[in-house]
Design a protein around this motif. Sequence first.
Motif, PDB file in Angstrom:
ATOM      1  N   GLN A  47       0.849  -1.187   0.000  1.00 26.48           N
ATOM      2  CA  GLN A  47       0.000   0.000   0.000  1.00 26.48           C
ATOM      3  C   GLN A  47       0.884   1.237   0.000  1.00 26.48           C
ATOM      4  OE1 GLN A  47      -3.213   0.441   2.715  1.00 26.48           O
ATOM      5  NE2 GLN A  47      -3.761  -1.716   2.759  1.00 26.48           N
ATOM      6  N   ILE A  48       0.520   2.212  -0.803  1.00 33.23           N
ATOM      7  CA  ILE A  48       1.229   3.489  -0.804  1.00 33.23           C
ATOM      8  C   ILE A  48       1.227   4.092   0.599  1.00 33.23           C
ATOM      9  CG2 ILE A  48       1.077   5.894  -1.587  1.00 33.23           C
ATOM     10  CD1 ILE A  48       2.355   4.075  -3.640  1.00 33.23           C
ATOM     11  N   THR A  49       0.112   3.934   1.317  1.00 31.26           N
ATOM     12  CA  THR A  49       0.026   4.462   2.673  1.00 31.26           C
ATOM     13  C   THR A  49       1.130   3.885   3.548  1.00 31.26           C
ATOM     14  OG1 THR A  49      -2.365   4.754   2.468  1.00 31.26           O
ATOM     15  CG2 THR A  49      -1.465   4.697   4.686  1.00 31.26           C
ATOM     16  N   ASP A  50       1.384   2.583   3.455  1.00 27.55           N
ATOM     17  CA  ASP A  50       2.447   1.973   4.248  1.00 27.55           C
ATOM     18  C   ASP A  50       3.823   2.490   3.847  1.00 27.55           C
ATOM     19  OD1 ASP A  50       0.812   0.476   5.896  1.00 27.55           O
ATOM     20  OD2 ASP A  50       0.891  -1.311   4.654  1.00 27.55           O
ATOM     21  N   ASP A  51       4.028   2.725   2.549  1.00 27.09           N
ATOM     22  CA  ASP A  51       5.306   3.282   2.098  1.00 27.09           C
ATOM     23  C   ASP A  51       5.532   4.660   2.716  1.00 27.09           C
ATOM     24  OD1 ASP A  51       5.711   1.057   0.453  1.00 27.09           O
ATOM     25  OD2 ASP A  51       4.694   2.002  -1.238  1.00 27.09           O
ATOM     26  N   LEU A  52       4.489   5.467   2.758  1.00 24.42           N
ATOM     27  CA  LEU A  52       4.595   6.798   3.351  1.00 24.42           C
ATOM     28  C   LEU A  52       4.909   6.709   4.847  1.00 24.42           C
ATOM     29  CD1 LEU A  52       1.513   8.455   1.613  1.00 24.42           C
ATOM     30  CD2 LEU A  52       3.905   8.968   1.137  1.00 24.42           C
ATOM     31  N   ILE A  53       4.234   5.793   5.531  1.00 24.29           N
ATOM     32  CA  ILE A  53       4.466   5.638   6.969  1.00 24.29           C
ATOM     33  C   ILE A  53       5.904   5.196   7.237  1.00 24.29           C
ATOM     34  CG2 ILE A  53       3.825   4.344   9.035  1.00 24.29           C
ATOM     35  CD1 ILE A  53       0.961   4.222   7.915  1.00 24.29           C
ATOM     36  N   GLU A  54       6.398   4.244   6.454  1.00 18.75           N
ATOM     37  CA  GLU A  54       7.775   3.777   6.662  1.00 18.75           C
ATOM     38  C   GLU A  54       8.776   4.915   6.512  1.00 18.75           C
ATOM     39  OE1 GLU A  54       7.065  -0.845   5.157  1.00 18.75           O
ATOM     40  OE2 GLU A  54       7.968   0.635   3.794  1.00 18.75           O
TER      41      GLU A  54
END
Length: 383
Positions: A210-217
Amino acid sequence: MNDFTYQNPTRIHFGKTALSHLPSELARFGGQVVLVYGTGSVKRSGLYDRVVRELETAGKEVTEVAGVPSNPTYAKVLEGCEAVRRAKADLILAVGGGSVVDCSKMISASAYLEDDPWEHYIEKGLPLCEKTVPIGVILTMAGTGSEMNAGGVITNEEKHLKLGCNFLHPTFSLLDPTLTLTVPRGQMLSGAFDVICHLHEQYFSDEGDQITDDLIEGLLRGMIRETRKAALDPTDYDTRANLMWGATMGLNESLGLGKTQDWAVHTIEHQVGAYTHCPHGQGLAAISPAYYRFLLPWAQKKLARWAQNVWQIDPAGRDEETMARLGIDALESFLHEVGLPTTLRELGATEEMLPRIAESTLLRGGYHLLTADEVLEILKNCY
């Protein structure tokens, strides 16, 4: 990705010139302002005098609600509601950290509510009152993200409950990182870990790319880096600016979009805080390693990904479980490195409190819905 609708109405002014926007923001509202602040740091720093001068220059009549504690209480909310009604306030101006902002949100939502606000919002989850008062924020501590979201957490001392609810977004927030430089080192680190935990709560749910997870990382790596730098030199402006913006981005509601989310560490800590009144981020730090070790059977894949992408642990020759455990070990080592607590004893909790904390905790979980017995197990493992 889950479906979502997103809108964030808060206007942010960021940087050393942020407070220069206060006159233009004040001009948007009528003459009655309720000024909400904490237990004295805004006066010691000189910020209170500066803000009052701006309010006087703008021709505002000011009513004060002072003494908001670090864990804002329902009693202080009710005091603020009375002040808003008496003044017929056009604006609530919250000057302080997340506790002051959270308190101001519930005051705004509750001042003209006919029902009991705690019962209406917290216990029943009923809709926002039709009549609310706009909120402006001058932020002095980075951590909660309350300056750009609708959430607020309030402690009901009579009920021994610390619970959150979505109220309303601030209309504007002024974020000057220089205002955070007077925050004591321990509080600064507590706020920084609150941000890291906000990111974890949104990250540890769902699988797949998920793009959201990439941003969080990416934001987690940045927050860990800047927290380490701030622990060594709390006076560096750029470091404190990065922490402040990281806090705002970490919980402005955009990074949880499309996600199930977790929030178990927060709900456990809220009840620890209700009994001990410990700094929120310190409580989160003490609970987090024990919680993720407990969660490992359900979240092993995501924990392994986190270990590689956030803590930069080499996966070569290591299986998924080993990677997951090494990631949790890295988190615990980080807490020791920067000087955050890793046990509840350090925060004043007693063994006798633990069953009561467990029984009163709102049961949550992204990969696994906790039971009260499991919360007690986690509490004992971090005691």
